[in-house]
Design a protein around this motif. Structure first.
Motif, PDB file in Angstrom:
ATOM      1  N   PHE A  35      -8.587  -5.613  -4.639  1.00 43.07           N
ATOM      2  CA  PHE A  35      -9.038  -6.040  -5.957  1.00 43.07           C
ATOM      3  C   PHE A  35      -7.916  -6.759  -6.675  1.00 43.07           C
ATOM      4  O   PHE A  35      -6.750  -6.376  -6.570  1.00 43.07           O
ATOM      5  CB  PHE A  35      -9.464  -4.839  -6.809  1.00 43.07           C
ATOM      6  N   THR A  36      -8.289  -7.799  -7.408  1.00 43.14           N
ATOM      7  CA  THR A  36      -7.368  -8.523  -8.268  1.00 43.14           C
ATOM      8  C   THR A  36      -7.924  -8.417  -9.681  1.00 43.14           C
ATOM      9  O   THR A  36      -9.081  -8.760  -9.923  1.00 43.14           O
ATOM     10  CB  THR A  36      -7.271 -10.001  -7.853  1.00 43.14           C
ATOM     11  N   VAL A  37      -7.085  -7.945 -10.595  1.00 45.21           N
ATOM     12  CA  VAL A  37      -7.512  -7.728 -11.980  1.00 45.21           C
ATOM     13  C   VAL A  37      -6.571  -8.519 -12.878  1.00 45.21           C
ATOM     14  O   VAL A  37      -5.351  -8.378 -12.773  1.00 45.21           O
ATOM     15  CB  VAL A  37      -7.468  -6.229 -12.346  1.00 45.21           C
ATOM     16  N   ASN A  38      -7.147  -9.355 -13.768  1.00 45.80           N
ATOM     17  CA  ASN A  38      -6.258 -10.129 -14.636  1.00 45.80           C
ATOM     18  C   ASN A  38      -5.574  -9.208 -15.641  1.00 45.80           C
ATOM     19  O   ASN A  38      -6.003  -8.084 -15.886  1.00 45.80           O
ATOM     20  CB  ASN A  38      -6.966 -11.320 -15.282  1.00 45.80           C
ATOM     21  N   ALA A  42      -6.778  -5.503 -17.176  1.00 44.62           N
ATOM     22  CA  ALA A  42      -6.029  -4.322 -16.736  1.00 44.62           C
ATOM     23  C   ALA A  42      -5.466  -3.563 -17.932  1.00 44.62           C
ATOM     24  O   ALA A  42      -5.501  -2.330 -17.968  1.00 44.62           O
ATOM     25  CB  ALA A  42      -4.908  -4.733 -15.786  1.00 44.62           C
ATOM     26  N   LYS A  43      -4.966  -4.295 -18.921  1.00 48.45           N
ATOM     27  CA  LYS A  43      -4.427  -3.624 -20.117  1.00 48.45           C
ATOM     28  C   LYS A  43      -5.540  -2.952 -20.909  1.00 48.45           C
ATOM     29  O   LYS A  43      -5.323  -1.900 -21.499  1.00 48.45           O
ATOM     30  CB  LYS A  43      -3.646  -4.613 -20.965  1.00 48.45           C
ATOM     31  N   TRP A  47      -4.069   0.216 -17.559  1.00 43.61           N
ATOM     32  CA  TRP A  47      -3.326   0.191 -16.310  1.00 43.61           C
ATOM     33  C   TRP A  47      -2.042  -0.606 -16.473  1.00 43.61           C
ATOM     34  O   TRP A  47      -1.992  -1.574 -17.226  1.00 43.61           O
ATOM     35  CB  TRP A  47      -4.138  -0.471 -15.205  1.00 43.61           C
ATOM     36  N   SER A  48      -1.027  -0.205 -15.729  1.00 42.01           N
ATOM     37  CA  SER A  48       0.209  -0.976 -15.654  1.00 42.01           C
ATOM     38  C   SER A  48       0.750  -0.827 -14.239  1.00 42.01           C
ATOM     39  O   SER A  48       0.275   0.004 -13.462  1.00 42.01           O
ATOM     40  CB  SER A  48       1.211  -0.484 -16.704  1.00 42.01           C
ATOM     41  N   GLY A  49       1.742  -1.641 -13.913  1.00 41.61           N
ATOM     42  CA  GLY A  49       2.309  -1.602 -12.562  1.00 41.61           C
ATOM     43  C   GLY A  49       2.840  -0.225 -12.216  1.00 41.61           C
ATOM     44  O   GLY A  49       3.510   0.421 -13.016  1.00 41.61           O
ATOM     45  N   GLY A  50       2.532   0.240 -11.022  1.00 41.74           N
ATOM     46  CA  GLY A  50       2.989   1.540 -10.557  1.00 41.74           C
ATOM     47  C   GLY A  50       2.029   2.680 -10.837  1.00 41.74           C
ATOM     48  O   GLY A  50       2.220   3.781 -10.323  1.00 41.74           O
ATOM     49  N   PHE A  91      -2.807  -7.995 -11.626  1.00 44.06           N
ATOM     50  CA  PHE A  91      -2.581  -6.730 -10.930  1.00 44.06           C
ATOM     51  C   PHE A  91      -3.449  -6.680  -9.681  1.00 44.06           C
ATOM     52  O   PHE A  91      -4.546  -7.211  -9.659  1.00 44.06           O
ATOM     53  CB  PHE A  91      -2.926  -5.551 -11.851  1.00 44.06           C
ATOM     54  N   GLN A  92      -2.920  -6.031  -8.635  1.00 44.85           N
ATOM     55  CA  GLN A  92      -3.674  -5.858  -7.394  1.00 44.85           C
ATOM     56  C   GLN A  92      -3.836  -4.379  -7.092  1.00 44.85           C
ATOM     57  O   GLN A  92      -2.919  -3.584  -7.333  1.00 44.85           O
ATOM     58  CB  GLN A  92      -2.959  -6.509  -6.211  1.00 44.85           C
ATOM     59  N   VAL A  93      -4.991  -4.048  -6.553  1.00 43.18           N
ATOM     60  CA  VAL A  93      -5.288  -2.694  -6.111  1.00 43.18           C
ATOM     61  C   VAL A  93      -5.840  -2.813  -4.702  1.00 43.18           C
ATOM     62  O   VAL A  93      -6.892  -3.415  -4.496  1.00 43.18           O
ATOM     63  CB  VAL A  93      -6.310  -1.999  -7.037  1.00 43.18           C
ATOM     64  N   SER A  94      -5.134  -2.257  -3.732  1.00 42.31           N
ATOM     65  CA  SER A  94      -5.564  -2.316  -2.333  1.00 42.31           C
ATOM     66  C   SER A  94      -6.190  -0.987  -1.948  1.00 42.31           C
ATOM     67  O   SER A  94      -5.602   0.072  -2.160  1.00 42.31           O
ATOM     68  CB  SER A  94      -4.372  -2.608  -1.419  1.00 42.31           C
ATOM     69  N   LEU A  95      -7.387  -1.076  -1.364  1.00 35.44           N
ATOM     70  CA  LEU A  95      -8.091   0.132  -0.932  1.00 35.44           C
ATOM     71  C   LEU A  95      -8.098   0.294   0.580  1.00 35.44           C
ATOM     72  O   LEU A  95      -8.638   1.274   1.092  1.00 35.44           O
ATOM     73  CB  LEU A  95      -9.535   0.130  -1.446  1.00 35.44           C
ATOM     74  N   GLY A  96      -7.547  -0.675   1.311  1.00 36.00           N
ATOM     75  CA  GLY A  96      -7.540  -0.591   2.762  1.00 36.00           C
ATOM     76  C   GLY A  96      -8.942  -0.750   3.330  1.00 36.00           C
ATOM     77  O   GLY A  96      -9.856  -1.235   2.673  1.00 36.00           O
ATOM     78  N   HIS A  97      -9.120  -0.322   4.581  1.00 38.80           N
ATOM     79  CA  HIS A  97     -10.424  -0.443   5.243  1.00 38.80           C
ATOM     80  C   HIS A  97     -11.360   0.644   4.725  1.00 38.80           C
ATOM     81  O   HIS A  97     -11.006   1.812   4.659  1.00 38.80           O
ATOM     82  CB  HIS A  97     -10.261  -0.319   6.754  1.00 38.80           C
TER      83      HIS A  97
END
Length: 180
Positions: A35-38, A42-43, A47-50, A91-97
């Motif tokens: 996921f890519t969130v602008n 995100a704010k 959400w913030s980095g980490g 911001f990116q959120v990776s969920l994998g397979h």
């Protein structure tokens, strides 16, 4: 030589919902969801980095829906990664397979989302998620037997559901018992 003025149409990358999802495959591996969130969206989620996100994936009638919630106390959670870009941070959120969805490359698509109870953000995945949805059982309709119309009866009484003949005497008897 006749020339005509060109119509230049440029779509900005920021047009959309603010949340995109993509499926990517590298060298024959299984497709991974990202996921890519602008930054603005995100704010608004806080959400913030980490940060760590609790991820719930809908099944059954909720197939194709995801719920994300900030929860930094979990050890097994998706991490929010801050990225810098010329046109703005994101911001990116990776969920994998995720085996319940298609295993192929899918271009980035905008997703609808809304904030729901308990601090979750519910995201509606694109159409490719519907391809792996469980088959819906057909709704069972009640069987209504139709009887042929009676000869010599009153059509209005049969259609409109008029009470049976002699109802006044019946009501008088019931009323008489209640009074006594």
């Amino acid at each position: 030589m006749p020339f005509e003025r060109a119509k230049i149409i440029i779509k900005q990358a920021s047009i959309g919902t603010g949340v995109k999802v993509t499926l990517a495959k590298v060298r024959g591996a299984q497709a991974k969801m990202k996921f890519t969130v602008n930054e603005t969206v995100a704010k608004s989620f806080g959400w913030s980095g980490g940060d760590k996100l609790e991820v719930l994936i809908g099944n059954g009638p909720d197939h194709g829906l995801l719920r994300l919630r900030k929860n930094n106390s979990l050890s097994d959670a998706a991490e929010v990664v801050h990225r810098k870009a010329n046109k703005g941070d994101y911001f990116q959120v990776s969920l994998g397979h995720q085996p319940m969805f298609v295993d192929r490359v899918e271009a980035a698509r905008w997703c609808q989302f809304e904030k729901v109870e308990d601090g979750y953000v519910e995201i509606v995945l694109p159409r490719w998620a519907d391809e792996t949805a469980p088959a819906k059982k057909p709704a069972l309709l009640p069987i209504v037997s139709q009887q042929p119309p009676k000869r010599g009866g009153t059509v209005t009484a049969d259609l409109m559901g008029d009470p049976p003949p002699g109802r006044r005497e019946m009501l008088a008897k019931v009323g008489g018992m209640a009074v006594e």
